[in-house]
Design a protein around this motif. Structure first.
Motif: not given
Ligand code: HEC
Ligand code: HEC
Length: 595
Positions: A520-530
């Motif tokens: 896992p390399v971080g999380h998916a975002e719907s907007a920057p930082g969200v």
């Protein structure tokens, strides 16, 4: 300090001349070392060990034995100044975390100090409910009562409170972990050695199942290995037990979701020619039976809780097997070693000058000496015992002013039972000490220090040049306040450290070859930082959606491209395929829960 002898360059032998420490009394349990190593390699790389069925030891130790990820790797996202959105990829500009107007003067004005700690992402916090027969994932509950590691109210993977060190050459440490808490004495159930007097192995004697204490010396790696699997930040939902994990692993196919190269130096002959993992007859049970003496697994009797002997003994199997695998991860084929073995052309003039400076006014040799380049290895510690009997300095633990003492007590902390890690340390003299790391392969294992605060070796050397960042509180070890290096000396030291990179590590040749791994390399975002929410099942409805990167399987011949350095990762060098592990190819992980 007794350690301040200058050894002439010619007297630092190649690492090949150093005997590999052997755990005592292994024969009592083990009957086949090759099977033991194979079991250890499978367990180390198998993502099914994690409660989410997605997290292996290797998830944090896949790159030159260390981690190579840059998203959601901040341990303290909430104390972080606005500059670092925890889920964005860190860049070179984020380092060092404490930036001074004049980097050569530790009293100079502070340009910024984010107080970030860079660790490694483990599992999402959930409560362990039960295993799910035949599956790699456990049932976990999203109890609202749990304090979640969350970004904007969405649960992210939790991040360890310290930077991940390499497992390569870790067999040479007397004690493991930055604070030394993995005891040199393995007692079977936890990392803490004699401080944990509870655990007993189940052994069959004269047809009767008896309980016996375990005690092995020179076995810090076994002590270490029984920590992460139940740790509820690294690999486990809270409340999982060893017998439950055992039952899960005995019912799944080893490495069921991962590719094993037929040319793998250890697992190749067991590889499943048809698809993933190992051939069907190579179950974990078969590997345990091959590796261990029957009196530790053959009984069919169940205990009062319904567990079998082999389930009860699983931490013993796990610790000894992983230790055997890690003990084979020795890197001794660097240009430096070739030079010490008589190949005068193996080092450049600048690298050779680095040896001189390293042992001179730079004071580096005070704490990073001998063929392992650390004061904390068996060669230097010789017969002084473990943490229970020695003081921090004699075990190679020092203060270097990386962070204020109160932020991380290091060796001044306590184990899970409330005992001081260094009971023999007088007064406060274990506060703020950390294990002096070995410098081999350090070119590949950034970021540096227990808090991951430096990205490049140049930054590390500048740190030493200014006498550390937080010298207050007696926070400096021997030599730290008289370091003397000019600009050329610094370049030479960096060049020398880069000449400590092993060729086999750099190209992942045996013994550093391995199965594939989806990390896992971080999380998916719907907007920057969200962060996006994972609504695929009720078990994940408060959790973030992962992003994934493939670490491809490799066989004993290794990769054609060298591993990417941390500095290259931060600046995007090598994403064109000229470096291995550039973290650009996506992959499909096994499911983390029932749909
Ligand atoms: C979530 C990331 C993560 C996972 C998963 C993980 N580790 Fe680590 N590992 C770390 C961190 C962080 C440290 C340093 C912790 C400390 O010193 O306090 C560490 C330290 C170590 C060390 C000590 C090295 C040294 O120089 O002292 C060894 C050996 C090791 N891990 C092996 C393992 C094994 C074996 C497993 C699986 C059973 C494992 N790790 C799982 C992050 C991880
Ligand atoms: C007083 C003992 C001491 C001296 C002198 C010293 N070091 Fe260190 N070194 C340490 C300790 C302890 C750490 C771990 C500190 C921490 O993370 O808090 C460390 C960490 C490092 C690291 C980071 C390794 C990693 O894997 O994160 C590098 C690189 C390094 N030292 C190089 C050097 C060089 C080059 C010199 C000489 C200029 C030097 N050290 C002098 C004790 C020392």
């Amino acid at each position: 300090m007794a350690l301040s002898i200058s050894i002439a360059a010619a007297q630092i032998p190649s690492l090949r001349t150093v005997p590999v420490p052997q755990p005592t009394g292994l024969d009592r349990y083990v009957r086949d070392n090759a099977a033991l190593t194979a079991l250890g390699k499978a367990l180390f790389w198998d993502v099914q060990v994690g409660s989410d069925g997605q997290t292996a030891c290797a998830t944090c130790h896949f790159h030159a034995g260390a981690d190579h990820r840059v998203r959601n790797m901040i341990a303290n996202p909430h104390s972080v100044a606005q500059t670092a959105v925890p889920n964005r990829a860190l860049t070179l500009a984020d380092f060092p975390f404490r930036k001074l107007v004049n980097p050569n003067d530790n009293r100079s004005a502070v340009e910024r100090d984010t107080r970030m700690v860079m660790g490694s992402a483990g599992v999402i916090q959930r409560k362990f409910m039960d295993i799910v027969a035949g599956n790699g994932f456990d049932d976990g509950s999203e109890e609202p009562g749990l304090t979640a590691f969350a970004i904007g109210g969405v649960k992210a993977r939790q991040v360890t409170a310290r930077n991940t060190p390499s497992v390569i050459n870790s067999v040479f440490w007397v004690v493991n972990f930055w604070d030394g808490r993995a005891s040199s004495v393995f007692t079977g159930g936890t990392p803490f050695g004699p401080a944990d007097s509870e655990w007993r192995a189940a052994v069959l004697r004269d047809g009767k199942l008896e309980r016996e204490a375990v005690r092995m010396d020179n076995a810090s790696l076994a002590s270490q290995a029984v920590g992460p699997a139940l740790n509820d930040v690294e690999m486990s939902y809270s409340g999982r037990s060893w017998p439950k994990l055992a039952r899960k692993m005995f019912a799944v196919a080893p490495l069921a979701h991962q590719r094993v190269s037929p040319a793998d130096s250890v697992l190749g002959e067991f590889a499943n020619a048809e698809g993933n993992g190992l051939a069907p007859e190579r179950s974990y049970e078969a590997l345990v039976r091959a590796a261990f003496r029957p009196e530790y697994w053959e009984s069919g009797e169940l205990d009062a809780d319904g567990y079998s002997q082999r389930e009860l003994n699983f931490p013993l199997f796990f610790g000894l097997a992983v230790q055997a695998y890690e003990s084979a991860l020795i890197s001794a084929d660097s240009p430096f070693d070739r030079f010490q073995e008589g190949d005068a052309s193996a080092l450049t003039a600048q690298e050779r000058d680095g040896i001189r400076v390293f042992q001179g006014g730079s004071e580096c040799h005070e704490c990073h000496q001998g063929p392992e380049f650390t004061a904390a290895s068996f060669t230097n510690v010789r017969g002084r015992g473990g943490r229970e009997t020695a003081t921090p300095a004699t075990l190679g633990f020092f203060r270097t002013g990386v962070s204020p003492v109160a932020e991380d007590l290091g060796g001044g902390g306590k184990d899970e039972f409330g005992n001081a890690l260094f009971p023999r340390a007088a007064g406060n003299n274990a506060r703020g000490v950390f294990k002096s790391p070995a410098l081999r392969n350090v070119e590949l294992t950034g970021p540096y220090f227990h808090d991951g605060s430096q990205a490049t070796l140049e930054q590390v050397v500048a740190f030493y040049g200014r006498g550390g960042d937080f010298p207050g509180d007696g926070n400096l070890g021997p030599g730290m306040n008289r370091i003397n290096m000019n600009a050329n000396d610094r370049l030479a030291i960096v060049a020398l450290m880069k000449a400590l990179t092993g060729e086999s590590v750099k190209f992942e040749r045996a013994p550093f070859d391995h199965p594939s791994l989806c990390v896992p390399v971080g999380h998916a975002e719907s907007a920057p930082g969200v962060l996006m929410v994972d609504d695929s099942s009720s078990a994940t409805r408060f959790s973030a959606v992962d992003r994934w990167a493939l670490v491809p399987a490799v066989g004993r011949e290794g990769n054609s491209a060298p591993l990417q350095t941390f500095e290259e990762l931060l600046s995007g060098i090598g994403s064109d395929g000229s470096r291995a592990h550039a973290m650009t190819e996506s992959c499909e992980p096994p499911p983390a829960s029932r749909p």
